[in-house]
Write a protein that holds these residues in place. Sequence first.
Motif, PDB file in Angstrom:
ATOM      1  N   PRO A 114     -26.383  66.530  55.303  1.00  0.00           N
ATOM      2  CA  PRO A 114     -25.703  67.558  54.457  1.00  0.00           C
ATOM      3  C   PRO A 114     -25.380  67.320  53.124  1.00  0.00           C
ATOM      4  N   ARG A 115     -25.836  67.885  52.143  1.00  0.00           N
ATOM      5  CA  ARG A 115     -25.960  67.266  50.703  1.00  0.00           C
ATOM      6  C   ARG A 115     -24.310  67.504  50.205  1.00  0.00           C
ATOM      7  N   ALA A 116     -23.478  68.180  50.807  1.00  0.00           N
ATOM      8  CA  ALA A 116     -22.142  68.512  50.528  1.00  0.00           C
ATOM      9  C   ALA A 116     -21.488  67.015  50.713  1.00  0.00           C
ATOM     10  N   ALA A 117     -22.115  66.192  51.541  1.00  0.00           N
ATOM     11  CA  ALA A 117     -21.220  64.863  51.817  1.00  0.00           C
ATOM     12  C   ALA A 117     -21.286  64.208  50.343  1.00  0.00           C
ATOM     13  N   LEU A 118     -22.107  64.420  49.370  1.00  0.00           N
ATOM     14  CA  LEU A 118     -22.257  63.745  48.163  1.00  0.00           C
ATOM     15  C   LEU A 118     -20.967  64.152  47.429  1.00  0.00           C
ATOM     16  N   PRO A 119     -20.830  65.232  46.941  1.00  0.00           N
ATOM     17  CA  PRO A 119     -19.668  65.446  46.232  1.00  0.00           C
ATOM     18  C   PRO A 119     -18.389  65.551  46.859  1.00  0.00           C
ATOM     19  N   ILE A 120     -18.197  65.578  47.952  1.00  0.00           N
ATOM     20  CA  ILE A 120     -17.167  65.345  48.770  1.00  0.00           C
ATOM     21  C   ILE A 120     -16.675  63.904  48.703  1.00  0.00           C
ATOM     22  N   SER A 121     -17.720  62.810  49.024  1.00  0.00           N
ATOM     23  CA  SER A 121     -17.429  61.577  49.067  1.00  0.00           C
ATOM     24  C   SER A 121     -16.768  61.036  47.434  1.00  0.00           C
ATOM     25  N   PHE A 122     -17.623  61.571  46.614  1.00  0.00           N
ATOM     26  CA  PHE A 122     -17.225  61.420  45.220  1.00  0.00           C
ATOM     27  C   PHE A 122     -15.823  61.727  45.009  1.00  0.00           C
ATOM     28  N   CYS A 123     -15.221  63.023  45.669  1.00  0.00           N
ATOM     29  CA  CYS A 123     -14.028  63.222  45.528  1.00  0.00           C
ATOM     30  C   CYS A 123     -12.986  62.442  46.174  1.00  0.00           C
ATOM     31  N   LEU A 124     -13.507  61.818  47.388  1.00  0.00           N
ATOM     32  CA  LEU A 124     -12.659  60.931  48.273  1.00  0.00           C
ATOM     33  C   LEU A 124     -12.493  59.593  47.336  1.00  0.00           C
ATOM     34  N   GLN A 125     -13.561  59.276  46.590  1.00  0.00           N
ATOM     35  CA  GLN A 125     -13.408  58.119  45.762  1.00  0.00           C
ATOM     36  C   GLN A 125     -12.316  58.025  44.928  1.00  0.00           C
ATOM     37  N   GLN A 126     -12.120  59.449  44.115  1.00  0.00           N
ATOM     38  CA  GLN A 126     -11.305  59.669  43.134  1.00  0.00           C
ATOM     39  C   GLN A 126      -9.860  59.563  43.751  1.00  0.00           C
ATOM     40  N   LEU A 127      -9.909  60.201  45.028  1.00  0.00           N
ATOM     41  CA  LEU A 127      -8.598  60.055  45.487  1.00  0.00           C
ATOM     42  C   LEU A 127      -8.060  58.725  45.991  1.00  0.00           C
ATOM     43  N   GLN A 128      -9.023  57.994  46.437  1.00  0.00           N
ATOM     44  CA  GLN A 128      -8.660  56.467  46.848  1.00  0.00           C
ATOM     45  C   GLN A 128      -8.177  55.849  45.382  1.00  0.00           C
ATOM     46  N   GLN A 129      -8.952  55.972  44.396  1.00  0.00           N
ATOM     47  CA  GLN A 129      -8.504  55.556  42.993  1.00  0.00           C
ATOM     48  C   GLN A 129      -7.220  55.844  42.710  1.00  0.00           C
ATOM     49  N   LEU A 130      -6.874  57.136  42.834  1.00  0.00           N
ATOM     50  CA  LEU A 130      -5.468  57.629  42.397  1.00  0.00           C
ATOM     51  C   LEU A 130      -4.563  57.021  43.376  1.00  0.00           C
ATOM     52  N   LEU A 131      -4.840  56.876  44.678  1.00  0.00           N
ATOM     53  CA  LEU A 131      -3.796  56.051  45.621  1.00  0.00           C
ATOM     54  C   LEU A 131      -3.321  54.819  45.154  1.00  0.00           C
ATOM     55  N   PHE A 132      -4.442  54.133  44.702  1.00  0.00           N
ATOM     56  CA  PHE A 132      -4.370  52.915  44.218  1.00  0.00           C
ATOM     57  C   PHE A 132      -3.692  52.655  42.943  1.00  0.00           C
ATOM     58  N   SER A 133      -3.753  53.901  42.137  1.00  0.00           N
ATOM     59  CA  SER A 133      -3.061  53.918  40.794  1.00  0.00           C
ATOM     60  C   SER A 133      -1.489  54.295  41.188  1.00  0.00           C
ATOM     61  N   MET A 134      -1.188  54.938  42.159  1.00  0.00           N
ATOM     62  CA  MET A 134       0.143  55.431  42.406  1.00  0.00           C
ATOM     63  C   MET A 134       0.938  54.219  42.384  1.00  0.00           C
ATOM     64  N   ALA A 135       0.631  53.033  42.988  1.00  0.00           N
ATOM     65  CA  ALA A 135       1.683  51.900  42.891  1.00  0.00           C
ATOM     66  C   ALA A 135       2.104  51.615  41.627  1.00  0.00           C
ATOM     67  N   ALA A 136       1.027  51.686  40.779  1.00  0.00           N
ATOM     68  CA  ALA A 136       1.586  51.342  39.136  1.00  0.00           C
ATOM     69  C   ALA A 136       2.444  52.683  38.705  1.00  0.00           C
ATOM     70  N   LEU A 137       2.155  53.950  39.152  1.00  0.00           N
ATOM     71  CA  LEU A 137       3.008  55.110  38.960  1.00  0.00           C
ATOM     72  C   LEU A 137       4.372  54.816  39.189  1.00  0.00           C
ATOM     73  N   LEU A 138       4.510  54.476  40.433  1.00  0.00           N
ATOM     74  CA  LEU A 138       5.885  54.247  41.167  1.00  0.00           C
ATOM     75  C   LEU A 138       6.521  52.997  40.590  1.00  0.00           C
TER      76      LEU A 138
END
Length: 304
Positions: free
Chosen positions: A139-163
């Motif tokens: 299912p091709r929707a797996a690609l845009p969803i996975s890219f969004c999940l990648q950005q969420l993972q990056q945000l969570l990693f960055s949230m440590a610096a934000l806190l």
Amino acid sequence: MSQALHTPPSTAAVPAETPAQLAARFGLSVSGARPTLRAYVRQLWARRHFITAFATAKLTAQYSQAKLGQLWQVANPLLNAAVYYFIFGVLLGTKRGVPDYIPFLVTGVFIWTFTQSSIMAGTRAISGNLGLVRALHFPRAALPISFCLQQLQQLLFSMAALLVILLCFGVPVSLSWVLAIPALVLQFMFNAGMAMIMARMGAKTPDIAQLMPFLLRTWMYVSGVMWSIDKLTKSSDLPPAVMTALEINPAAVYIDLMRFALIDSFHASQLPHHVWPAATGWALLVGIGGFIYFWKAEETYGRG
């Protein structure tokens, strides 16, 4: 003596089966045909481990050639925040009247970057991965969803610096920080929907990826990343329609929710009216609508 007459066998040609009839008789189906919406959702769920692994692999490889490696996940938004602070906070004076301006700004930059990066990645999700799309059936929707999940993972990693930044500037730990979880879930749904919309548009017109940075930059400037929408709407004579558009802007809604959750000086009175219903409505409208919009063109992806 009469001779019996025999009727010769009919020589009329039997109509040949059409390719569709022949395929149906042998149980064949069209390669890459769009499944039903329910079946499509089941296929995506069955490939949830692939989506997660693909997102993690892309995140790990993103800065693999840089000497600082994954530190750029935090350094990039922090450098952007430093530039915005100098230009908008110092030169243009947007920090005046905004308590805890640096936590206010950094939170806005981090949350906006999540939306911006998800949309940009979604725009190239199909057109930038044609080899994968044409080689494998999934299912091709797996690609845009996975890219969004990648950005969420990056945000969570960055949230440590934000806190850490919040604590360094005197923002106390509060129970309201828990509200960041539902706010991020709703923002992820919105981002995924936008990414799927842009993935379909980008698959048909790859040049749209060149236009998106200008559109996103304009969207950022009206989303209150560097300035307070609440302060502007209370002190200016803007038309009511413009004020309403600024307040219900989905990017601004998610940024303000995160500021309310993390910064104690950002009070509920600074939030737009009905902010949680607005955030939920945007997430459902764009998330579900974007998914259906993407699914409707499923059989066209990867075809020349």
